[in-house]
Design an enzyme around this catalytic site. Structure first.
Site, PDB file in Angstrom:
ATOM      1  N   ASN A  10       0.799  -1.235   0.000  1.00 30.30           N
ATOM      2  CA  ASN A  10       0.000   0.000   0.000  1.00 30.30           C
ATOM      3  C   ASN A  10       0.825   1.275   0.000  1.00 30.30           C
ATOM      4  O   ASN A  10       0.260   2.363  -0.111  1.00 30.30           O
ATOM      5  CB  ASN A  10      -1.010   0.013   1.161  1.00 30.30           C
ATOM      6  CG  ASN A  10      -1.969  -1.142   1.067  1.00 30.30           C
ATOM      7  OD1 ASN A  10      -2.529  -1.400   0.011  1.00 30.30           O
ATOM      8  ND2 ASN A  10      -2.128  -1.869   2.155  1.00 30.30           N
ATOM      9  N   ARG A  17      -3.639   8.043   0.005  1.00 28.80           N
ATOM     10  CA  ARG A  17      -4.305   7.284   1.073  1.00 28.80           C
ATOM     11  C   ARG A  17      -3.972   7.864   2.435  1.00 28.80           C
ATOM     12  O   ARG A  17      -2.825   8.143   2.736  1.00 28.80           O
ATOM     13  CB  ARG A  17      -3.897   5.820   0.966  1.00 28.80           C
ATOM     14  CG  ARG A  17      -2.947   5.317   2.002  1.00 28.80           C
ATOM     15  CD  ARG A  17      -2.569   3.858   1.775  1.00 28.80           C
ATOM     16  NE  ARG A  17      -2.832   3.089   2.957  1.00 28.80           N
ATOM     17  CZ  ARG A  17      -1.882   2.593   3.744  1.00 28.80           C
ATOM     18  NH1 ARG A  17      -0.615   2.776   3.462  1.00 28.80           N
ATOM     19  NH2 ARG A  17      -2.218   1.913   4.807  1.00 28.80           N
ATOM     20  N   ASN A  74      10.729  -0.484   4.989  1.00 32.11           N
ATOM     21  CA  ASN A  74       9.435  -0.102   5.531  1.00 32.11           C
ATOM     22  C   ASN A  74       8.502  -1.267   5.202  1.00 32.11           C
ATOM     23  O   ASN A  74       7.939  -1.326   4.114  1.00 32.11           O
ATOM     24  CB  ASN A  74       8.909   1.198   4.930  1.00 32.11           C
ATOM     25  CG  ASN A  74       7.598   1.629   5.551  1.00 32.11           C
ATOM     26  OD1 ASN A  74       6.930   0.849   6.213  1.00 32.11           O
ATOM     27  ND2 ASN A  74       7.217   2.872   5.312  1.00 32.11           N
ATOM     28  N   ALA A  77       2.294  -2.836   6.482  1.00 32.26           N
ATOM     29  CA  ALA A  77       1.432  -3.749   7.249  1.00 32.26           C
ATOM     30  C   ALA A  77       2.127  -5.068   7.577  1.00 32.26           C
ATOM     31  O   ALA A  77       1.796  -5.712   8.576  1.00 32.26           O
ATOM     32  CB  ALA A  77       0.141  -4.012   6.485  1.00 32.26           C
TER      33      ALA A  77
END
Length: 151
Positions: A10, A17, A74, A77
């Site tokens: 994402n 977002r 990174n 999630a």
């Protein structure tokens, strides 16, 4: 010297977002800024993003055969869910810095646990795009120190 920056699921939607959490900059803008930071220090950089766990694992495993000396990761999630990515990072033994745009400790309870932090040489979180730039600076310091130690 070479740094691999891995971005999880994402993050390709940055700038669109949850702007109040992740900021207005796109992943492409973050890529440009991090590449500039590292290239100004004479360090090669590869930027990689995937929404697929297996692709991230494959890229991490490929560091066994390439010139990657440090990773900035990174996991997004996957930070809170992926033992498989953790195992890949542990297997390749490439030092890495865990980075997050937001501060997971100020968010939902399930975000407070990271499967990566105990393996990382450092964790930088909560500073937005600056988290990436701080991670780049720490990667530069780490590489220069290793270079001095090996001379």
């Amino acid at each position: 010297m070479s740094v691999l920056i891995i971005n999880g699921p994402n993050l390709n939607l940055l700038g669109q977002r949850e702007v109040s959490i992740y900021g207005e900059k796109s992943l492409e803008e973050i890529q440009y800024l991090t590449e500039q930071c590292l290239e100004n220090a004479g360090i090669c950089c590869e930027f990689f993003q995937s929404n697929a766990e297996h692709e991230i694992i494959d890229r991490i495993q490929s560091t066994i055969d390439d010139e990657t000396e440090v990773m900035i990761i990174n996991p997004a999630a996957f930070t809170h869910t992926s033992v498989a990515i953790r195992d890949a990072v542990a297997a390749v033994e490439v030092p890495f810095i865990e980075v997050h745009l937001s501060n997971p400790h100020t968010r939902e309870p399930f975000r407070k646990h990271s499967y990566f932090s105990d393996l990382a040489i450092g964790v930088i979180a909560g500073f937005g795009v600056q988290s990436y730039l701080m991670a780049c600076e720490r990667a530069i310091d780490f590489l220069k120190q290793n270079e001095l130690d090996n001379d």
